[in-house]
Design a protein around this motif. Structure first.
Motif, PDB file in Angstrom:
ATOM      1  N   ALA A   1       0.831  -1.211   0.000  1.00  0.00           N
ATOM      2  CA  ALA A   1       0.000   0.000   0.000  1.00  0.00           C
ATOM      3  C   ALA A   1       0.861   1.254   0.000  1.00  0.00           C
ATOM      4  O   ALA A   1       0.556   2.228  -0.704  1.00  0.00           O
ATOM      5  N   MET A   2       1.946   1.241   0.752  1.00  0.00           N
ATOM      6  CA  MET A   2       2.808   2.416   0.828  1.00  0.00           C
ATOM      7  C   MET A   2       3.578   2.625  -0.476  1.00  0.00           C
ATOM      8  O   MET A   2       3.763   3.759  -0.915  1.00  0.00           O
ATOM      9  N   LEU A   3       4.021   1.533  -1.104  1.00  0.00           N
ATOM     10  CA  LEU A   3       4.705   1.662  -2.395  1.00  0.00           C
ATOM     11  C   LEU A   3       3.765   2.204  -3.469  1.00  0.00           C
ATOM     12  O   LEU A   3       4.135   3.092  -4.246  1.00  0.00           O
ATOM     13  N   LEU A   4       2.548   1.667  -3.515  1.00  0.00           N
ATOM     14  CA  LEU A   4       1.577   2.148  -4.501  1.00  0.00           C
ATOM     15  C   LEU A   4       1.190   3.602  -4.242  1.00  0.00           C
ATOM     16  O   LEU A   4       1.068   4.396  -5.179  1.00  0.00           O
ATOM     17  N   SER A   5       1.004   3.957  -2.985  1.00  0.00           N
ATOM     18  CA  SER A   5       0.648   5.339  -2.657  1.00  0.00           C
ATOM     19  C   SER A   5       1.778   6.291  -3.003  1.00  0.00           C
ATOM     20  O   SER A   5       1.536   7.395  -3.517  1.00  0.00           O
ATOM     21  N   GLY A   6       3.007   5.888  -2.726  1.00  0.00           N
ATOM     22  CA  GLY A   6       4.139   6.725  -3.101  1.00  0.00           C
ATOM     23  C   GLY A   6       4.226   6.916  -4.601  1.00  0.00           C
ATOM     24  O   GLY A   6       4.484   8.018  -5.095  1.00  0.00           O
TER      25      GLY A   6
END
Length: 122
Positions: free
Chosen positions: A107-112
């Motif tokens: 989720a954090m990679l996609l959001s970044g």
């Protein structure tokens, strides 16, 4: 060769500033949530959502500084932010790495990446 070094230094600086900005956003959101009465069962979900918001903001900040390579710098910022969150979580409590940690990382990679893409297209 000199131009490539400057570009790399600019990218590292952008990712670090983005990660710090993302940490500030995460911390602010967690402090706001702490003022409310949050049930203990929702803590994992809340930290995942706040981590994703922090990565989105961090990716946006990083790419606004770098002005290029939106997805790459956004993903790198999300990765740095995720590693910091995991290391702090493992060191400060008896929390272990689980499937929820992997989901939080994705989720954090996609959001970044999304934050970086939005910033580079602005």
């Amino acid at each position: 060769m000199k131009g490539k070094e400057n570009s790399m230094n600019k990218g590292v600086k952008a990712v670090m500033f983005g990660a710090v900005g993302g940490l500030v956003v995460c911390t602010a959101l967690l402090l706001i949530a702490q003022m409310k009465s949050v049930p203990g069962s929702a803590i994992g979900t809340i930290t995942m959502v706040f981590g994703a918001f922090g990565a989105l903001a961090g990716g946006y900040i990083a790419v606004r500084i770098a002005r290029c390579r939106g997805m790459m710098y956004g993903i790198l910022t999300g990765l740095v932010l995720f590693l910091v969150v995991v290391i702090v979580g493992v060191c400060s409590s008896s929390e272990s790495v689980t499937i929820a940690t992997v989901i939080k990382g994705i989720a954090m990679l996609l959001s970044g990446a999304i934050g970086g893409i939005v910033a580079v297209n602005k």
